[in-house]
Motif scaffolding. Structure first.
Motif, PDB file in Angstrom:
ATOM      1  N   VAL A   1       0.890  -1.168   0.000  1.00  0.00           N
ATOM      2  CA  VAL A   1       0.000   0.000   0.000  1.00  0.00           C
ATOM      3  C   VAL A   1       0.922   1.209   0.000  1.00  0.00           C
ATOM      4  N   PRO A   2       1.063   1.898  -1.145  1.00  0.00           N
ATOM      5  CA  PRO A   2       2.082   2.953  -1.265  1.00  0.00           C
ATOM      6  C   PRO A   2       1.738   4.211  -0.494  1.00  0.00           C
ATOM      7  N   GLN A   3       2.760   5.015  -0.295  1.00  0.00           N
ATOM      8  CA  GLN A   3       2.615   6.273   0.431  1.00  0.00           C
ATOM      9  C   GLN A   3       1.631   7.202  -0.281  1.00  0.00           C
ATOM     10  N   LYS A   4       1.721   7.239  -1.608  1.00  0.00           N
ATOM     11  CA  LYS A   4       0.770   8.013  -2.401  1.00  0.00           C
ATOM     12  C   LYS A   4      -0.169   7.036  -3.079  1.00  0.00           C
ATOM     13  N   PRO A   5      -1.390   6.874  -2.583  1.00  0.00           N
ATOM     14  CA  PRO A   5      -2.297   5.871  -3.149  1.00  0.00           C
ATOM     15  C   PRO A   5      -2.615   6.162  -4.607  1.00  0.00           C
ATOM     16  N   MET A   6      -2.515   5.132  -5.430  1.00  0.00           N
ATOM     17  CA  MET A   6      -2.791   5.274  -6.859  1.00  0.00           C
ATOM     18  C   MET A   6      -4.036   4.485  -7.196  1.00  0.00           C
ATOM     19  N   LEU A   7      -5.078   5.193  -7.601  1.00  0.00           N
ATOM     20  CA  LEU A   7      -6.306   4.541  -8.038  1.00  0.00           C
ATOM     21  C   LEU A   7      -6.443   4.706  -9.543  1.00  0.00           C
ATOM     22  N   PHE A   8      -7.189   3.805 -10.161  1.00  0.00           N
ATOM     23  CA  PHE A   8      -7.314   3.785 -11.609  1.00  0.00           C
ATOM     24  C   PHE A   8      -8.752   4.088 -12.020  1.00  0.00           C
ATOM     25  N   SER A   9      -8.916   4.517 -13.259  1.00  0.00           N
ATOM     26  CA  SER A   9     -10.261   4.771 -13.784  1.00  0.00           C
ATOM     27  C   SER A   9     -11.043   3.467 -13.759  1.00  0.00           C
ATOM     28  N   GLY A  10     -12.295   3.544 -13.338  1.00  0.00           N
ATOM     29  CA  GLY A  10     -13.131   2.347 -13.232  1.00  0.00           C
ATOM     30  C   GLY A  10     -13.957   2.425 -11.961  1.00  0.00           C
ATOM     31  N   THR A  11     -14.585   1.340 -11.576  1.00  0.00           N
ATOM     32  CA  THR A  11     -15.417   1.328 -10.382  1.00  0.00           C
ATOM     33  C   THR A  11     -14.561   1.127  -9.136  1.00  0.00           C
ATOM     34  N   VAL A  12     -15.166   1.425  -7.976  1.00  0.00           N
ATOM     35  CA  VAL A  12     -14.473   1.211  -6.701  1.00  0.00           C
ATOM     36  C   VAL A  12     -14.167  -0.278  -6.531  1.00  0.00           C
ATOM     37  N   SER A  13     -15.141  -1.114  -6.865  1.00  0.00           N
ATOM     38  CA  SER A  13     -14.973  -2.570  -6.754  1.00  0.00           C
ATOM     39  C   SER A  13     -13.804  -3.066  -7.605  1.00  0.00           C
ATOM     40  N   GLU A  14     -13.707  -2.569  -8.828  1.00  0.00           N
ATOM     41  CA  GLU A  14     -12.612  -2.978  -9.721  1.00  0.00           C
ATOM     42  C   GLU A  14     -11.261  -2.570  -9.151  1.00  0.00           C
ATOM     43  N   ASN A  15     -11.202  -1.396  -8.524  1.00  0.00           N
ATOM     44  CA  ASN A  15      -9.940  -0.935  -7.931  1.00  0.00           C
ATOM     45  C   ASN A  15      -9.535  -1.800  -6.740  1.00  0.00           C
ATOM     46  N   ILE A  16     -10.504  -2.178  -5.917  1.00  0.00           N
ATOM     47  CA  ILE A  16     -10.187  -2.994  -4.740  1.00  0.00           C
ATOM     48  C   ILE A  16      -9.771  -4.406  -5.161  1.00  0.00           C
ATOM     49  N   LYS A  17     -10.449  -4.947  -6.179  1.00  0.00           N
ATOM     50  CA  LYS A  17     -10.148  -6.307  -6.643  1.00  0.00           C
ATOM     51  C   LYS A  17      -8.985  -6.345  -7.633  1.00  0.00           C
TER      52      LYS A  17
END
Length: 587
Positions: A425-441
Motif C-alpha cells: 500500500v504505497p505512500q501516495k495511493p494510486m487509483l485507476f479509472s473504473g469502479t471502486v470494486s474494480e480498484n479494490i479487486k
C-alpha cells in the motif's frame, strides 16, 4: 531494420503482393507515354484512324489494369501498416510496463507517450508509404529514363544530367534534415511533459495560483517546438522548388533540342511528346523521392527513439543472467519454490540509486523478520525507509549484500513469483479509472465475498456503501473524485484483499485521523493471521504497537527491538517519542 524483422516475417506475403502490385502499376504507367507516341507516329501522323483506335484502346486497357493494381496495393498497405502499428504499440506498452526502475527513471513519461503515439505513427506512415508509393517513385523514375533512352538516346543525355543534379540535392537534404527532425521529436517530448505535469498537478496549480508561470513555461516549450518545426521544414522548403526548377529547365531543353532534331528529321513528334510526358513523370517521381527521403529521415529519428525503449533494461534481465549461470552450473535454485512464507532477512545490504547522487541510500543494513511478525520501520525523512520496500519488491537490486526470502536470495527467484507474494500500500495511493470494486479487486480478481468484506471492514472503508452507486461508483483518473483519506482506505483494502504472505504499508495511514488509524491497526492485528506486516511510518504512535521496530537514520540501522527496548537503548527513538507522544500529552 532488425527491430521490425518479426513484423515483416509475419506480413511477408501481403507485403510482397503489395510490392508486386506496385511494380506492375509502375510498368503500366511507364507504358502510357510509349503508347501515346505510337498513336501520334503510326496513327495521327500517317492518317491511319484504325491504328489510333487500336493503340488508344490498348492504352485505356493498360491504364485500367494499372488502376486495379493500385487499388489492391492500397488495401494491402492500409491493413498491413495499421496492424503492424497496433502490434508495435502493444509491444512498446508491454516493454514499458516491464521496465526496471532504472529504466523508468531514464526516460520521462511524457517522452514515452510521444514515442508510443507520434513515433509509432511515423513508422506506420513509412510502412504504408513503402507499400504504396515509396517503391513506385524510384521504379517510375528509372523506368522513365530507360524508356526515354530506348525512344531517343541523344535526348536522354539531358535527363541524365537532370537526375544527377537532383540526386546531389536529395543527398544534401538528407544530411542536413536528420539532426533537425531528431530535435523536433525532443521538442515534442518537452511539450507533452509540460502538459502532463499540468494535468497531474492541476489542483496544486490552482491552489498556488501559478497559472501565469505555467502558461509562460508552456509558451516557451511551445515556441521551441514551433522553431524546431520551422527549422526541420526549412531544407524541404528550399530543396523541393530547386528540384522542380531543375526538371522544368530540363523539360525546356528537351523541347528546344527536340524541335531542332525534328527539323533535321532526327526525331518524331510522338517521341518528343513521349519525352515530355516522361520528363513530367520524372519530375513527379523525383519530388516523391525527396519526400520519401524526408520521411525516411523522420522515421530514422523515430526508429532510434523506439529502439531506445526496447533496449532499456527490463525487470527480468537480471533473472535471465542468473538463470544462465545456474544452467551452466547444472543447478536449478528455484525448483519447487512456490510461496514466500514471510521469513525475510537483510544481510549487510548496501544500496545507492543508479541515477542518483552516488551516495548510498542504505548502508550495511542487517535485520530479519519472522513469519507472522509485525515490523515497523521508523525514522526521519530520507532515512531509507521506503527504499527497503523497493528493494524487497526488486524494483532495484542491492549494490552489496543480499535479501533472503525463505532462505533464498530474491535475485535467484522468479520476480513475478516474488511480487505475487508481496502486497504494498504505497505512500501516495494510486487509483485507476473504473469502479471502486474494480480498484479494490485489482490485485485479486478471484477474491470471494467473505474476503472482500473483511478487507473493507479492516480498512474502515464503509463509506463506499454511502456513495451514489456504492461499490459500482465510478472513480475518475487517479481517484480525483474522492478525498485523500478515502483514497488511502480503498488502497489499504486493495492491499489486504491480495491476501499475500507479506503486506507492506508504506506510510499508508498518513491521511487518516488517529481514531481511524487505530481501528485499521486493530483490524490488521486481530483479523489477519499468518501474514508478515511491514509498516513504514513516521508516527511513533503507529510504530510502538508493532512486534519489532527498526529505527533508521541516514540509511543506517540505529535501533532494532521492541518499543520498551528502544526506549532504553535508542536515543533517536526516544527523541521521536518525546517529540510526538509526550509533547502531545502536555498540550
Amino acid at each position: 531494420m532488425k527491430l521490425y524483422s518479426k513484423y515483416f516475417n509475419k506480413y511477408k506475403l501481403p507485403f510482397l503482393i503489395a510490392v508486386f502490385c506496385v511494380v506492375c502499376e509502375a510498368i503500366c504507367d511507364l507504358l502510357g507515354p510509349t503508347l501515346m507516341s505510337n498513336i501520334i507516329n503510326t496513327g495521327i501522323e500517317q492518317g491511319a484512324l484504325y491504328k489510333v483506335y487500336y493503340w488508344g484502346i490498348l492504352m485505356l486497357l493498360v491504364t485500367a489494369i494499372g488502376a486495379c493494381f493500385a487499388v489492391t496495393r492500397n488495401i494491402l498497405a492500409s491493413k498491413v501498416s495499421q496492424r503492424m502499428g497496433a502490434e508495435l504499440r502493444y509491444d512498446l506498452f508491454e516493454k514499458i510496463i516491464s521496465f526496471s526502475e532504472v529504466s523508468a527513471d531514464k526516460i520521462e513519461s511524457g517522452s514515452l507517450i510521444t514515442r508510443m503515439t507520434n513515433d509509432t505513427s511515423q513508422i506506420v506512415q513509412f510502412v504504408n508509404g513503402i507499400m504504396r508509393i515509396f517503391l513506385k517513385a524510384p521504379i517510375t523514375c528509372m523506368g522513365s529514363i530507360i524508356f526515354a533512352s530506348i525512344l531517343n538516346l541523344k535526348l536522354s543525355i539531358i535527363i541524365y544530367g537532370v537526375v544527377a543534379i537532383v540526386g546531389i540535392l536529395i543527398i544534401g537534404s538528407m544530411k542536413f534534415s536528420y539532426p533537425r527532425f531528431y530535435k523536433l521529436q525532443k521538442a515534442m517530448d518537452e511539450v507533452n511533459a509540460i502538459v502532463q505535469e499540468y494535468l497531474i498537478g492541476v489542483r496544486l496549480i490552482k491552489a498556488f495560483g501559478t497559472y501565469d508561470k505555467e502558461a509562460e513555461k508552456f509558451g516557451n516549450v511551445n515556441m521551441n517546438l514551433m522553431e524546431k518545426g520551422i527549422s526541420s521544414q526549412l531544407i524541404v522548403t528550399f530543396v523541393s522548388p530547386l528540384i522542380t526548377l531543375t526538371v522544368g529547365i530540363g523539360t525546356v531543353i528537351v523541347i528546344f533540342v527536340g524541335s531542332n532534331m525534328f527539323a533535321l528529321n532526327l526525331a518524331n513528334p510522338g517521341d518528343i511528346t513521349a519525352f515530355t510526358i516522361y520528363m513530367a513523370q520524372i519530375l513527379t517521381s523525383l519530388i516523391m523521392i525527396t519526400n520519401i527521403f524526408n520521411t525516411f529521415v523522420r522515421t530514422k529519428a523515430s526508429n532510434a527513439r523506439i529502439k531506445e525503449v526496447f533496449d532499456c533494461e527490463g525487470d527480468f534481465s537480471q533473472r535471465t543472467k542468473i538463470d544462465k549461470r545456474d544452467k551452466d552450473n547444472g543447478v536449478d535454485k528455484v525448483s519447487g519454490f512456490e510461496k514466500i512464507n514471510g521469513d525475510i532477512k537483510f544481510e549487510n545490504v548496501t544500496f545507492a540509486y543508479p541515477n542518483g547522487s552516488g551516495m548510498p541510500a542504505i548502508k550495511d543494513l542487517s535485520f530479519s523478520i519472522n513469519h507472522g511478525e509485525n515490523l515497523a520501520i521508523i525514522g526521519p525523512t530520507g532515512s531509507g525507509k521506503s527504499t527497503i520496500a523497493w528493494l524487497l519488491l526488486r524494483f532495484y537490486d542491492v549494490t552489496k549484500g543480499k535479501i533472503l526470502a525463505n532462505g533464498h536470495d530474491i535475485r535467484e527467484l522468479d520476480i513475478e513469483r516474488v511480487r505475487d507474494n508481496i502486497a504494498i500500500v504505497p505512500q501516495k495511493p494510486m487509483l485507476f479509472s473504473g469502479t471502486v470494486s474494480e480498484n479494490i479487486k485489482w490485485g485479486n480478481k478471484e477474491a470471494d465475498f467473505e474476503l472482500f468484506n473483511q478487507a473493507i471492514d479492516i480498512a474502515q472503508a464503509g463509506f463506499i456503501e454511502k456513495m451514489q452507486d456504492g461499490y459500482e461508483s465510478i472513480l475518475g483518473n487517479a481517484g480525483v473524485n474522492v478525498s485523500g483519506g478515502q483514497k488511502q482506505r480503498i488502497s489499504i483494502a486493495r492491499g489486504i484483499l491480495k491476501d499475500s504472505s507479506v503486506l507492506i504499508l508504506d506510510d499508508a495511514t498518513s491521511a487518516l485521523d488517529a481514531v481511524t488509524e487505530a481501528r485499521v491497526r486493530e483490524g490488521l492485528n486481530s483479523k489477519i493471521r499468518n501474514q508478515t506486516i511491514i509498516t513504514i511510518t513516521q508516527r511513533c504512535g503507529t510504530a510502538m504497537f508493532a512486534d519489532k521496530i527498526l529505527v533508521m537514520d541516514n540509511g543506517r540501522k540505529v535501533g532494532y527491538g521492541t518499543h520498551e527496548e528502544l526506549m532504553l537503548n535508542c536515543e533517536i527513538y526516544r527523541d521521536i517519542y518525546k517529540t510526538q507522544i509526550e509533547s502531545s500529552k502536555e498540550v
